[in-house]
Motif scaffolding. Sequence first.
Motif, short mmCIF file in Angstrom:
data_model
loop_
_atom_site.label_atom_id
_atom_site.label_comp_id
_atom_site.label_asym_id
_atom_site.label_seq_id
_atom_site.Cartn_x
_atom_site.Cartn_y
_atom_site.Cartn_z
N ARG A 1 59.22 32.57 25.22
CA ARG A 1 59.79 31.50 25.81
C ARG A 1 58.52 30.33 26.21
NH1 ARG A 1 63.94 32.86 30.22
NH2 ARG A 1 63.06 30.97 31.01
N TRP B 1 57.09 30.02 29.44
CA TRP B 1 56.13 30.96 29.79
C TRP B 1 54.60 30.74 29.04
CZ3 TRP B 1 59.64 35.71 28.31
CH2 TRP B 1 60.39 35.78 29.16
N ASN C 1 53.77 27.62 28.51
CA ASN C 1 53.42 26.56 29.40
C ASN C 1 52.82 27.02 30.75
OD1 ASN C 1 54.12 24.82 27.52
ND2 ASN C 1 56.16 24.12 28.59
N VAL C 2 53.28 28.03 31.24
CA VAL C 2 52.56 28.62 32.50
C VAL C 2 51.22 28.96 32.16
CG1 VAL C 2 52.41 30.41 34.09
CG2 VAL C 2 54.56 29.49 33.59
N ALA C 3 50.87 29.64 30.96
CA ALA C 3 49.55 29.97 30.48
C ALA C 3 49.05 28.53 30.35
CB ALA C 3 49.49 30.87 29.29
N ARG C 4 49.35 27.55 29.87
CA ARG C 4 48.63 26.24 29.66
C ARG C 4 48.10 25.65 30.75
NH1 ARG C 4 51.82 22.84 25.64
NH2 ARG C 4 49.95 21.62 25.55
N THR C 5 49.13 25.44 31.64
CA THR C 5 48.87 24.83 32.81
C THR C 5 47.99 25.55 33.84
OG1 THR C 5 50.83 25.64 34.01
CG2 THR C 5 51.26 23.62 33.14
N HIS C 6 47.67 26.77 33.30
CA HIS C 6 46.67 27.60 34.19
C HIS C 6 45.35 27.56 33.55
CE1 HIS C 6 50.18 28.91 36.54
NE2 HIS C 6 49.24 28.84 37.87
N GLU C 7 45.19 26.95 32.41
CA GLU C 7 44.16 27.07 31.66
C GLU C 7 43.66 28.20 31.09
OE1 GLU C 7 40.92 23.88 32.26
OE2 GLU C 7 42.04 23.40 34.07
N LEU C 8 44.58 29.16 30.83
CA LEU C 8 44.33 30.37 30.20
C LEU C 8 43.51 30.17 28.82
CD1 LEU C 8 45.40 31.62 32.64
CD2 LEU C 8 46.80 33.19 31.07
N GLN D 1 47.81 38.33 28.31
CA GLN D 1 48.35 38.30 29.49
C GLN D 1 49.65 37.46 29.44
OE1 GLN D 1 46.01 36.54 32.58
NE2 GLN D 1 44.38 37.99 32.18
N VAL D 2 50.13 36.89 28.56
CA VAL D 2 51.46 36.53 28.57
C VAL D 2 52.01 36.88 27.44
CG1 VAL D 2 52.84 33.98 28.62
CG2 VAL D 2 50.57 34.08 29.87
N PRO E 1 52.93 40.93 26.87
CA PRO E 1 53.73 41.48 27.64
C PRO E 1 55.12 40.95 27.47
CG PRO E 1 52.17 40.32 29.04
CD PRO E 1 51.51 40.34 27.59
N ALA E 2 55.11 39.50 27.01
CA ALA E 2 56.71 39.01 26.87
C ALA E 2 57.05 39.61 25.48
CB ALA E 2 56.30 37.44 26.50
#
Lengths: 286, 320
Positions: free
Chosen positions: A184, A187, A189-196, A204-205, A208-209
């Motif tokens: 999705r 998810w 985007n969560v990685a992107r906004t946390h600068e992974l 990490q994303v 597991p997804a």
Amino acid sequence: MDRTTTEWNFSLNVRAGILTVVLLALFVGLWEGLNRAPILGGGGAELSEYEQLLAGADETARVPPPSEIAVRAWEQLSDPFYDAGPNDKGIGIQLGYSLFRVLTGYFAAALIAIPIGFLVGMSPLAYKALNPFIQVLRPISPLAWMPLALFIIRDAQASAIFVIFICSIWPMLLNTAFGVAGVRQDWVNVARTHELSPLKTAFQVILPAAAPTILTGMRISIGIAWLVIVAAEMLVGGTGIGYYVWNEWNNLDLTSVIFSILLIGVVGMLLDLGLGAVAKLVAYQE
Amino acid sequence: MSHAFVEVQQAAKRFPGANDGDDLTVFENVSFTLEKGEFVCIIGHSGCGKSTIMNALAGLDQFSDGAMIMEGKEIDGPSLERGVVFQNYSLLPWLSALQNVRFGVRARWKDWDDARVTQHSLSYLEMVGLKDVVDRKPAQLSGGMRQRVSIARAFATKPELLLLDEPFGALDALTRGVIQDELIKIWSKDRQTVFMITHDVDEAILLADRILLMTNGPEARIAEAVEIDLPRPRQRSEIVKHPHFYTIRNYLVDFLVSRSGALRTADLDRRGLHYPESVNPVERASTAADTPPATDGQPASAGTRSDTLVTFTPKETHHG
């Protein structure tokens, strides 16, 4: 959950179990009953001349009854690892050879298929570039590779492993690609906004997804690999459960053939149960 | 010219039209500023491009035109300095509540040891009242609890700017109220700059220092910036008793019900960069009787503005 519901579930399991046992008993009973050797000489009478000529053997070959198979299973399973020469090895040794080939080819395929599947799932360019190869190579029966493998590798053992490799790779590759492409966007985007970093995002994303989908592919692959190894070993010969089945057929020992058929089923089920347990570990509920 | 903390200048979003038709312009000429520590809400009907603005600020989407500057630097991608709370929570379902918050904290402070990351994450989960369910997976939490985890994750990373995309949109009214209080609590602690999309006028009044009002899309614009000068700390139960509450509320509702659709693009577009006119509905109401409406707005914080800006319709003066 109230008490009645619990009891209902419990009794459902018990009733299903009873039904299974009844069906099994019915099947085995019929098989046993219909396959009894005819009572020679019409019940205690003198054998006819013809019957004497046949030394008590049947006129037509019969499928051995379950009781004979049970006896054979007991013999084989009580000493599974004996080795009395090239054509007489214990069932454990034969299974060991087959499992070794399956697992080696399977894990080699996983090592290639999962990273490539990741790439294909992440990059539309890689998907479009590799898709024609995948579509052409995927429908090829793995056994069709055997002559080529034998010619190039010049080793029966390695060729069998290669055939397992080639048949396991596609479900894992396609499912990994499908799972990775379907992660999705939220998810990601969560990685992107946390600068992974891309590597951390992958592990990490996205991993597991996509893990449940990847595991589905791995389960399909191990099932196919176990189907194919029997045929492959019938072709290459020497060792393995497939060779064992064919060898016993050549010996006209149908009792051993049926016993090994059942064993192939049980081992295949155990392989699937094992991967099912792993799939449970990585499953998540959205 | 001094710069505001965040400046969005002449942003536009267009989509190519079907069959070589004209481009579909969602919004155009959108400019606004955010001051440090300010809580700004943006209200507008669906389709006016609020979420696009939010996603562009988050670095997840791009304008077709225009610039975004934060602390003098152009925004050109996602950053830990801009935390996002999404409407659909966007928690990672294979991680527990605590692990989800830890995910953010760990990304923010890579050199912290595990104990410190856990400690910090737990303190924010406690702030949103989730101390007892930190080990549950998102699927085992209610919608309200999930959004609390999401808020805890965003605030725990202490970004310079927090972007909340309709965070309470999917929640029932009771849950919404409780979490609004928690949001105020957690925001009061660090006074981060917050930019929030909402559809709820009461929510905007309760939370915001300023409310940006958008006209209807397509071709949407930011019409004006309404100042909410109700005293802080605000409480849901008390705020409705404030004498100015309904003046502000009626003004906002009127905008959404009638003016947002009636205001024409031409009335708002002028050449060059301009920020939306600042409006104080309370002052406007008290002066409306004897003063022409166009003069009672407050100048915006930065940029140039013309005094002949918004031509209000006559029914404007009925409010307050």
